[in-house]
Design a protein around this motif. Structure first.
Motif, PDB file in Angstrom:
ATOM      1  N   LEU A 116       1.924   1.638  -6.164  1.00  0.00           N
ATOM      2  CA  LEU A 116       1.727   1.218  -4.184  1.00  0.00           C
ATOM      3  C   LEU A 116       3.335   0.341  -4.146  1.00  0.00           C
ATOM      4  CD1 LEU A 116      -1.765   0.855  -3.658  1.00  0.00           C
ATOM      5  CD2 LEU A 116      -0.926   2.173  -2.256  1.00  0.00           C
ATOM      6  N   LYS A 117       4.131   0.477  -2.812  1.00  0.00           N
ATOM      7  CA  LYS A 117       4.221  -0.698  -2.430  1.00  0.00           C
ATOM      8  C   LYS A 117       4.240  -1.339  -1.819  1.00  0.00           C
ATOM      9  CE  LYS A 117       8.610   2.934  -2.853  1.00  0.00           C
ATOM     10  NZ  LYS A 117       9.586   3.451  -2.214  1.00  0.00           N
ATOM     11  N   ASP A 118       5.222  -2.460  -1.056  1.00  0.00           N
ATOM     12  CA  ASP A 118       4.368  -3.533   0.066  1.00  0.00           C
ATOM     13  C   ASP A 118       4.291  -2.364   1.347  1.00  0.00           C
ATOM     14  OD1 ASP A 118       7.035  -2.919   0.750  1.00  0.00           O
ATOM     15  OD2 ASP A 118       7.435  -5.480   1.379  1.00  0.00           O
ATOM     16  N   ASP A 119       4.903  -1.569   1.420  1.00  0.00           N
ATOM     17  CA  ASP A 119       4.636  -1.070   3.114  1.00  0.00           C
ATOM     18  C   ASP A 119       3.887  -0.487   2.753  1.00  0.00           C
ATOM     19  OD1 ASP A 119       5.908   0.438   1.721  1.00  0.00           O
ATOM     20  OD2 ASP A 119       7.574   0.994   3.059  1.00  0.00           O
ATOM     21  N   GLN A 120       2.886   0.471   1.503  1.00  0.00           N
ATOM     22  CA  GLN A 120       1.969   1.320   1.785  1.00  0.00           C
ATOM     23  C   GLN A 120       1.192   0.923   1.261  1.00  0.00           C
ATOM     24  OE1 GLN A 120       4.299   2.979  -1.603  1.00  0.00           O
ATOM     25  NE2 GLN A 120       5.241   5.012  -0.226  1.00  0.00           N
ATOM     26  N   PHE A 121      -0.395   2.101   1.539  1.00  0.00           N
ATOM     27  CA  PHE A 121      -1.725   1.126   1.675  1.00  0.00           C
ATOM     28  C   PHE A 121      -2.798   2.433   0.245  1.00  0.00           C
ATOM     29  CE2 PHE A 121      -2.530   2.744   5.492  1.00  0.00           C
ATOM     30  CZ  PHE A 121      -3.770   2.908   5.835  1.00  0.00           C
ATOM     31  N   SER A 122      -3.327   2.887  -0.188  1.00  0.00           N
ATOM     32  CA  SER A 122      -4.613   3.339  -0.633  1.00  0.00           C
ATOM     33  C   SER A 122      -5.695   3.772   0.638  1.00  0.00           C
ATOM     34  CB  SER A 122      -4.720   3.514  -2.049  1.00  0.00           C
ATOM     35  OG  SER A 122      -6.284   4.433  -2.532  1.00  0.00           O
ATOM     36  N   ALA A 123      -5.073   4.795   0.555  1.00  0.00           N
ATOM     37  CA  ALA A 123      -7.111   4.808   2.480  1.00  0.00           C
ATOM     38  C   ALA A 123      -7.958   5.318   1.685  1.00  0.00           C
ATOM     39  CB  ALA A 123      -6.304   5.957   3.197  1.00  0.00           C
ATOM     40  N   PHE A 124      -9.021   4.407   2.132  1.00  0.00           N
ATOM     41  CA  PHE A 124     -10.745   4.405   1.645  1.00  0.00           C
ATOM     42  C   PHE A 124     -11.108   5.919   1.534  1.00  0.00           C
ATOM     43  CE2 PHE A 124     -11.192  -0.059   3.198  1.00  0.00           C
ATOM     44  CZ  PHE A 124     -11.766  -0.289   2.817  1.00  0.00           C
ATOM     45  N   HIS A 125     -11.594   6.114   0.486  1.00  0.00           N
ATOM     46  CA  HIS A 125     -11.850   7.576  -0.136  1.00  0.00           C
ATOM     47  C   HIS A 125     -13.288   6.852  -1.525  1.00  0.00           C
ATOM     48  CE1 HIS A 125      -9.049   6.058  -3.255  1.00  0.00           C
ATOM     49  NE2 HIS A 125      -9.246   7.073  -4.138  1.00  0.00           N
ATOM     50  N   ARG A 126     -14.168   7.931  -1.606  1.00  0.00           N
ATOM     51  CA  ARG A 126     -14.501   8.094  -2.240  1.00  0.00           C
ATOM     52  C   ARG A 126     -14.257   9.131  -3.085  1.00  0.00           C
ATOM     53  NH1 ARG A 126     -20.075   7.715   0.637  1.00  0.00           N
ATOM     54  NH2 ARG A 126     -20.069   9.799   1.834  1.00  0.00           N
ATOM     55  N   ILE A 127     -15.268   8.630  -4.249  1.00  0.00           N
ATOM     56  CA  ILE A 127     -15.457  10.076  -5.676  1.00  0.00           C
ATOM     57  C   ILE A 127     -16.548  10.384  -6.106  1.00  0.00           C
ATOM     58  CG2 ILE A 127     -12.814  10.208  -5.661  1.00  0.00           C
ATOM     59  CD1 ILE A 127     -12.559   9.243  -8.892  1.00  0.00           C
ATOM     60  N   LYS A 128     -17.258  11.307  -7.629  1.00  0.00           N
ATOM     61  CA  LYS A 128     -18.796  10.825  -7.469  1.00  0.00           C
ATOM     62  C   LYS A 128     -18.251  10.425  -8.419  1.00  0.00           C
ATOM     63  CE  LYS A 128     -19.480  15.357  -5.075  1.00  0.00           C
ATOM     64  NZ  LYS A 128     -19.785  17.249  -5.026  1.00  0.00           N
ATOM     65  N   SER A 129     -17.350   9.962  -9.713  1.00  0.00           N
ATOM     66  CA  SER A 129     -17.348   9.186 -10.571  1.00  0.00           C
ATOM     67  C   SER A 129     -17.071   7.616 -11.094  1.00  0.00           C
ATOM     68  CB  SER A 129     -16.206  10.227 -11.813  1.00  0.00           C
ATOM     69  OG  SER A 129     -16.984  11.500 -11.924  1.00  0.00           O
TER      70      SER A 129
END
Length: 168
Positions: free
Chosen positions: A56-69
Motif C-alpha cells: 500500500l502507498k500512502d494515498d491508498q487503502f485496503s477497503a473493509f472486507h472479510r473472508i471465511k478464513s
C-alpha cells in the motif's frame, strides 16, 4: 538509499488488487482440505494455505472486507501499516505492523475469520510492504467487500473510520 514502492512493485511483479493497493500471490498449497472437513459456509474444498505480497502507498487503502478464513499479516519493509479489525463481537482493534517494537509495532498480526478488516499506511509514511497468509487458503468465493451504508448501520460507533476505508 531507501527502496521505493515502485521498486517493490516492479521487482515483485505486483498488480492492482480489488480491495486497494498492489499484490501478487506467491504460494498456493497443493494440499487440499476436503469440503466435509470445513465449516458448511465454505461449500467446497480449499487449499490448505495461500500467501501473497501486498503493498500500500500512502494515498491508498485496503477497503473493509472479510473472508471465511484466518489471515496472518506479516510486515516486510517500508513504513508502519495499520490493520483495522472489527471482530464478530463488534470490537475494534488497531494492529500496528512495523519493525520497531519500541514504538508499539509488531511484525505480524492475526485477523480472525469473519472479522471485517481494512488497512492503510500510518500517517506520515510513504508505503508499506507486507505479506498475507490465509488458512484455509484464500478463494474469492469467500471474499466480501463491505458496503459502506450497511457496515455503518451495523457499527455506527466507527462511522468515520468506515467512511474513510470503504469505496461503495
Amino acid at each position: 538509499m531507501r527502496l521505493t514502492a515502485d521498486y517493490w512493485i516492479k521487482q515483485l511483479q505486483l498488480t492492482e488488487h480489488i480491495e486497494g493497493g498492489a499484490f501478487r500471490e506467491v504460494y498456493r498449497s497443493p494440499l487440499q482440505v476436503a469440503a466435509p472437513a470445513l465449516p458448511d459456509s465454505f461449500g467446497a474444498g480449499r487449499n490448505i494455505c495461500t500467501s501473497i505480497y501486498f503493498l500500500l502507498k500512502d494515498d491508498q487503502f485496503s477497503a473493509f472486507h472479510r473472508i471465511k478464513s484466518d489471515e496472518l499479516w506479516h510486515f516486510y519493509y517500508g513504513d508502519p501499516l495499520i490493520v483495522y479489525e472489527i471482530d464478530t463481537t463488534g470490537k475494534l482493534t488497531e494492529h500496528l505492523l512495523g519493525n520497531d517494537p519500541g514504538q508499539g509495532q509488531q511484525f505480524q498480526c492475526a485477523i480472525k475469520a469473519g472479522s471485517w478488516f481494512a488497512s492503510r499506511v500510518q500517517a506520515g509514511g510513504a508505503y508499506a510492504l507486507a505479506g498475507c497468509t490465509v488458512a484455509p487458503g484464500f478463494d474469492f468465493a469467500d471474499f466480501e467487500l463491505a458496503e459502506r451504508k450497511a457496515l455503518i448501520n451495523e457499527y455506527p460507533l466507527y462511522k468515520k473510520l468506515i467512511e474513510e476505508l470503504t469505496r461503495v
